[in-house]
Motif scaffolding. Structure first.
Motif, PDB file in Angstrom:
ATOM      1  N   THR A 101      -5.114  -1.031   7.116  1.00 29.59           N
ATOM      2  CA  THR A 101      -3.745  -0.568   6.867  1.00 29.59           C
ATOM      3  C   THR A 101      -2.800  -1.708   6.529  1.00 29.59           C
ATOM      4  O   THR A 101      -1.930  -1.555   5.659  1.00 29.59           O
ATOM      5  CB  THR A 101      -3.228   0.198   8.105  1.00 29.59           C
ATOM      6  OG1 THR A 101      -4.109   1.286   8.385  1.00 29.59           O
ATOM      7  CG2 THR A 101      -1.828   0.722   7.868  1.00 29.59           C
ATOM      8  N   THR A 105      -0.832  -1.784   2.977  1.00 33.81           N
ATOM      9  CA  THR A 105       0.599  -1.461   2.977  1.00 33.81           C
ATOM     10  C   THR A 105       1.410  -2.565   2.313  1.00 33.81           C
ATOM     11  O   THR A 105       2.294  -2.292   1.496  1.00 33.81           O
ATOM     12  CB  THR A 105       1.085  -1.251   4.417  1.00 33.81           C
ATOM     13  OG1 THR A 105       0.362  -0.163   5.014  1.00 33.81           O
ATOM     14  CG2 THR A 105       2.574  -0.940   4.448  1.00 33.81           C
ATOM     15  N   VAL A 227       1.797   3.495   5.367  1.00 34.22           N
ATOM     16  CA  VAL A 227       1.065   3.372   6.633  1.00 34.22           C
ATOM     17  C   VAL A 227       0.527   4.723   7.073  1.00 34.22           C
ATOM     18  O   VAL A 227      -0.642   4.845   7.475  1.00 34.22           O
ATOM     19  CB  VAL A 227       1.982   2.764   7.721  1.00 34.22           C
ATOM     20  CG1 VAL A 227       1.330   2.896   9.091  1.00 34.22           C
ATOM     21  CG2 VAL A 227       2.265   1.303   7.425  1.00 34.22           C
ATOM     22  N   TRP A 231      -3.461   5.339   7.216  1.00 31.37           N
ATOM     23  CA  TRP A 231      -4.011   5.542   8.556  1.00 31.37           C
ATOM     24  C   TRP A 231      -4.670   6.916   8.690  1.00 31.37           C
ATOM     25  O   TRP A 231      -5.708   7.049   9.341  1.00 31.37           O
ATOM     26  CB  TRP A 231      -2.904   5.402   9.591  1.00 31.37           C
ATOM     27  CG  TRP A 231      -3.416   5.368  11.002  1.00 31.37           C
ATOM     28  CD1 TRP A 231      -3.686   6.441  11.811  1.00 31.37           C
ATOM     29  CD2 TRP A 231      -3.757   4.206  11.768  1.00 31.37           C
ATOM     30  NE1 TRP A 231      -4.161   6.023  13.029  1.00 31.37           N
ATOM     31  CE2 TRP A 231      -4.221   4.650  13.031  1.00 31.37           C
ATOM     32  CE3 TRP A 231      -3.707   2.836  11.505  1.00 31.37           C
ATOM     33  CZ2 TRP A 231      -4.618   3.765  14.019  1.00 31.37           C
ATOM     34  CZ3 TRP A 231      -4.111   1.958  12.490  1.00 31.37           C
ATOM     35  CH2 TRP A 231      -4.561   2.432  13.732  1.00 31.37           C
TER      36      TRP A 231
END
Length: 301
Positions: A101, A105, A227, A231
């Motif tokens: 992540t 990101t 995110v 995720w």
């Protein structure tokens, strides 16, 4: 008392017939439309919160209490053993998800900010065509691109590795990030950019010293979206990450859909809550910033 004295004090005396300066607050009547709105909001909240409530209380129950059949009852004797067992099974996936992540990101947000800045102010040749291609890429289904990406990454020798899954998330995240930043920078007064150009600012100097400090609201919006999306991803992590880099969602599926032994519902619920902890924390902590960022120009343009 003289007549002039009476005239002097007359304005001080309150007039009984004068209307009140402050209007009285009227109580809002519950009209049928307002009752319908409240009923809809309550139903929607109940629809989303009831499963969360069941998951939380089930994760603290023992299997004997779960078998009693009272799904909505609070645990008689709460235990954290299911949480400990769940963490032991998905902890590796948690750190894999963190490793996936963070770069997935930062990189798309940085590239999207540069692309949006260039498309909004510098306007190179074919900027509208490039923006249209990027915008079309944001709406291409992920499933359509899986096989070509698998073939290319297998030929490059990176399939099933951490760089592979990060690269895939960067590819799918960059179009929407470019759209967000382009629309945000389009709402910035063009005179500000012209003043920076007159002061001798170049491409990178204006971007770093002028545009980036103004971009905090949209950066927060982009970070929350990216995110949460990375995720919660399952299919890309299943295909591209490989067994050693499998994210938490993939390991959660392995825990819940196991075909051997007794199905432990309390452990399954605890593992699900652990997987959802990061998106929930982001929502509760940064929800208002998301709304502020959207209002600050995320959908303008």
């Amino acid at each position: 008392m003289s007549h002039s004295s009476l005239q002097a004090i007359a304005p001080v005396l309150p007039a009984e017939s004068a209307p009140a300066s402050a209007p009285r607050l009227r109580r809002r009547r519950l009209s049928p439309a307002r009752i319908g709105v409240y009923a809809f909001l309550f139903s929607a909240a109940l629809y989303f919160l009831l499963p969360l409530y069941v998951m939380i209380i089930t994760s603290f129950k023992s299997m004997d209490e779960i078998r009693s059949g009272n799904v909505f009852a609070l645990p008689l004797l709460a235990t954290v053993e299911p949480w400990q067992q769940a963490w032991s099974q998905v902890s590796g996936g948690f750190w894999n998800s963190v490793a996936i992540t963070v770069p997935s990101t930062i990189i798309p947000i940085l590239l999207g900010a540069i692309n949006g800045y260039a498309l909004s102010f510098w306007r190179p040749r074919g900027a509208n065509i490039l923006f249209g291609v990027l915008l079309a890429g944001a709406f291409i289904p992920v499933q359509v691109m899986i096989y070509p990406l698998v073939w290319m990454m297998a030929r490059a020798g990176v399939f099933g590795s951490l760089p592979a899954i990060v690269l895939v998330h960067v590819i799918f995240g960059m179009p929407i990030m470019t759209l967000l930043f382009r629309n945000y920078y389009a709402s910035v007064p063009h005179e500000l950019f012209q003043a920076a150009r007159i002061d001798g600012g170049g491409f990178w100097r204006i971007f770093i010293q002028v545009m980036l400090p103004m971009s905090l609201p949209i950066v927060v919006v982009a970070a929350i979206m990216q995110v949460t999306g990375v995720w919660n991803d399952y299919i890309l992590g299943l295909v591209f990450a490989g067994r050693d880099n499998a994210p938490m969602t993939v390991q959660l599926n392995n825990v819940i859909n196991t075909t051997t032994g007794l199905r432990l519902y309390n452990v399954n619920m605890a593992a699900t809550m652990l997987t959802a902890a990061v998106p929930l924390a982001i929502y509760f902590v940064s929800g208002r910033w998301f709304v502020r960022g959207i209002a600050a120009g995320a959908v303008k343009g």
